[in-house]
Design a protein around this motif. Structure first.
Motif, PDB file in Angstrom:
ATOM      1  N   ALA A 180      14.287   6.824   0.109  1.00 13.87           N
ATOM      2  CA  ALA A 180      14.807   8.021  -0.567  1.00 13.87           C
ATOM      3  C   ALA A 180      13.667   9.030  -0.590  1.00 13.87           C
ATOM      4  N   LEU A 181      13.797  10.094   0.169  1.00 12.92           N
ATOM      5  CA  LEU A 181      12.755  11.115   0.281  1.00 12.92           C
ATOM      6  C   LEU A 181      13.051  12.221  -0.730  1.00 12.92           C
ATOM      7  N   VAL A 182      12.154  12.386  -1.702  1.00 13.28           N
ATOM      8  CA  VAL A 182      12.363  13.348  -2.786  1.00 13.28           C
ATOM      9  C   VAL A 182      11.232  14.374  -2.737  1.00 13.28           C
ATOM     10  N   ALA A 183      11.569  15.651  -2.532  1.00 12.25           N
ATOM     11  CA  ALA A 183      10.539  16.673  -2.345  1.00 12.25           C
ATOM     12  C   ALA A 183      10.870  17.922  -3.158  1.00 12.25           C
ATOM     13  N   LEU A 194       7.729  12.549  -2.632  1.00 15.34           N
ATOM     14  CA  LEU A 194       7.627  11.140  -2.982  1.00 15.34           C
ATOM     15  C   LEU A 194       8.634  10.374  -2.139  1.00 15.34           C
ATOM     16  N   SER A 195       8.228   9.168  -1.662  1.00 13.86           N
ATOM     17  CA  SER A 195       9.082   8.414  -0.739  1.00 13.86           C
ATOM     18  C   SER A 195       9.142   6.942  -1.142  1.00 13.86           C
ATOM     19  N   PRO A 196       9.998   6.575  -2.104  1.00 13.23           N
ATOM     20  CA  PRO A 196      10.206   5.151  -2.391  1.00 13.23           C
ATOM     21  C   PRO A 196      10.783   4.452  -1.158  1.00 13.23           C
ATOM     22  N   THR A 197      10.207   3.302  -0.791  1.00 12.93           N
ATOM     23  CA  THR A 197      10.520   2.684   0.502  1.00 12.93           C
ATOM     24  C   THR A 197      10.651   1.178   0.367  1.00 12.93           C
ATOM     25  N   VAL A 198      11.599   0.605   1.107  1.00 11.31           N
ATOM     26  CA  VAL A 198      11.744  -0.847   1.244  1.00 11.31           C
ATOM     27  C   VAL A 198      11.814  -1.169   2.729  1.00 11.31           C
ATOM     28  N   VAL A 199      10.974  -2.098   3.164  1.00  8.70           N
ATOM     29  CA  VAL A 199      10.991  -2.578   4.551  1.00  8.70           C
ATOM     30  C   VAL A 199      11.354  -4.057   4.530  1.00  8.70           C
ATOM     31  N   HIS A 200      12.339  -4.439   5.336  1.00 11.34           N
ATOM     32  CA  HIS A 200      12.734  -5.854   5.439  1.00 11.34           C
ATOM     33  C   HIS A 200      12.527  -6.337   6.863  1.00 11.34           C
ATOM     34  N   ARG A 201      11.749  -7.410   6.986  1.00 15.32           N
ATOM     35  CA  ARG A 201      11.519  -8.035   8.295  1.00 15.32           C
ATOM     36  C   ARG A 201      12.274  -9.355   8.349  1.00 15.32           C
ATOM     37  N   ASN A 202      13.085  -9.516   9.380  1.00 13.73           N
ATOM     38  CA  ASN A 202      13.827 -10.774   9.513  1.00 13.73           C
ATOM     39  C   ASN A 202      12.909 -11.943   9.838  1.00 13.73           C
ATOM     40  N   LEU A 216       5.492   3.077  -2.056  1.00 11.22           N
ATOM     41  CA  LEU A 216       5.758   4.431  -2.524  1.00 11.22           C
ATOM     42  C   LEU A 216       4.860   5.385  -1.753  1.00 11.22           C
ATOM     43  N   GLY A 217       5.475   6.292  -1.033  1.00 12.45           N
ATOM     44  CA  GLY A 217       4.726   7.290  -0.288  1.00 12.45           C
ATOM     45  C   GLY A 217       4.539   8.561  -1.110  1.00 12.45           C
ATOM     46  N   VAL A 218       3.352   9.147  -1.014  1.00 12.78           N
ATOM     47  CA  VAL A 218       3.036  10.410  -1.671  1.00 12.78           C
ATOM     48  C   VAL A 218       2.463  11.342  -0.604  1.00 12.78           C
ATOM     49  N   ALA A 219       3.024  12.527  -0.497  1.00 11.00           N
ATOM     50  CA  ALA A 219       2.568  13.463   0.540  1.00 11.00           C
ATOM     51  C   ALA A 219       2.589  14.881   0.000  1.00 11.00           C
TER      52      ALA A 219
END
Length: 307
Positions: A180-183, A194-202, A216-219
């Motif tokens: 979810a990219l929130v700017a 702000l970029s809350p992020t979830v990565v799933h690797r099989n 959480l990304g901050v830019a």
């Protein structure tokens, strides 16, 4: 005495007769009073008018990660992302210039809000595809929306050949990312995301690694002049899900607008250019010289003119 009274009476009538025409002329030449009520109404209308806040960021990428921006309906973006080797690799490798990692990507605006994209990275021979949708757009005026929100989802597939005896069938090669990219654009020169992020690797390599990684990304973007801006980006991963042998991705660079495309120069401790790589495989220490110099070049093509 009677003669004096008659003289004063005649003089009074002469003065009155001369004053009335002058008054009439002056009234005709006086400009009308200002339309104060109309001006107030126009100012009120301008304040209440709802307007979109455009160009929070100049491109669809900040540095490694995506921005809230979409290309717009009918626009195709050809994106070239490039990373050289690390600066501390020494003169033998020409300080990283002898080594290179590249990603080629295409992004198309199906509508002003919806974007579809595909790409191919040389790192791990990875193919990726994504969908990106602008759910909210920042506005000013009556009932203003304070932020822009873009939803992002991607899938990445590595096509490497493995000879370790493990199961590397197609489903186990896949990695998924949701963001979810929130700017917000605070001023004409300053934007923050702000970029809350979830990565799933099989499939993960070791038992110490987690299939799910939360970050959480901050830019931020600070405009320096009409065509140049300073960019900063950092992704913090929750320690409970991060692999201890990897590091958080840090990047800094410049955006340069050159007519029909945006040219980005940057340095980062991440070799990869998609979420699967820079969020789960970054091993370089930025402050020890594990710095990859790179660039992004985006060229827009209008395939369907806007009405």
């Amino acid at each position: 005495m009677a003669l004096l009274s008659r003289f004063c009476f005649c003089l009074g009538w002469l003065l009155l007769a001369g004053w009335l025409p002058a008054t009439r002329v002056q009234a005709q030449n006086t400009p009308p009073p200002p339309d104060l009520l109309g001006d107030l109404e126009r100012q009120t209308t301008d304040t209440l008018r709802r307007e979109l806040v455009a160009a929070t960021f100049k491109g669809t990428r900040i540095i490694n990660g995506h921005s809230v921006e979409t290309p717009g309906g009918g626009t195709l973006v050809f994106l070239i992302s490039h990373r050289f080797g690390t600066l501390n690799s020494g003169a033998y490798n020409f300080f990283g210039l002898d080594q290179a990692t590249i990603r080629l990507g295409l992004e198309y605006g199906a509508t002003d809000r919806l974007t579809v994209g595909i790409g191919r990275s040389s790192l791990d021979k990875t193919y990726d595809g994504f969908l990106k949708y602008q759910a909210l757009r920042q506005t000013t005026g009556l009932h203003a929306i304070p932020v822009s929100v873009t939803l992002f989802g991607s899938s990445a597939l590595t096509s490497l050949r493995y000879f370790d005896g493990l199961d590397h069938t197609l489903p186990r090669r896949l990695t998924y990312t949701v963001q979810a990219l929130v700017a917000r654009r605070f001023s004409p020169g300053l934007s923050v995301q702000l970029s809350p992020t979830v990565v799933h690797r099989n499939l993960v390599d070791t038992r110490r690694q987690h299939n799910d990684v939360y970050a959480l990304g901050v830019a931020g973007r600070q405009k320096l002049n009409k065509r140049t801006a300073l960019m900063l980006e950092y992704y913090y991963r929750l320690p409970t899900t991060a692999d201890p042998s990897t590091r958080n991705a840090l990047a800094a660079g410049f955006d340069i607008e050159t007519g029909g495309h945006v040219f980005q120069l940057h340095v980062t401790n991440s070799q990869g250019m998609i979420e699967r790589h820079f969020l789960t495989q970054t091993t370089g220490n930025f402050f020890d010289g594990d710095i990859y110099f790179g660039f992004n070049v985006a060229r827009n093509f209008t395939l369907k003119p806007r009405l």
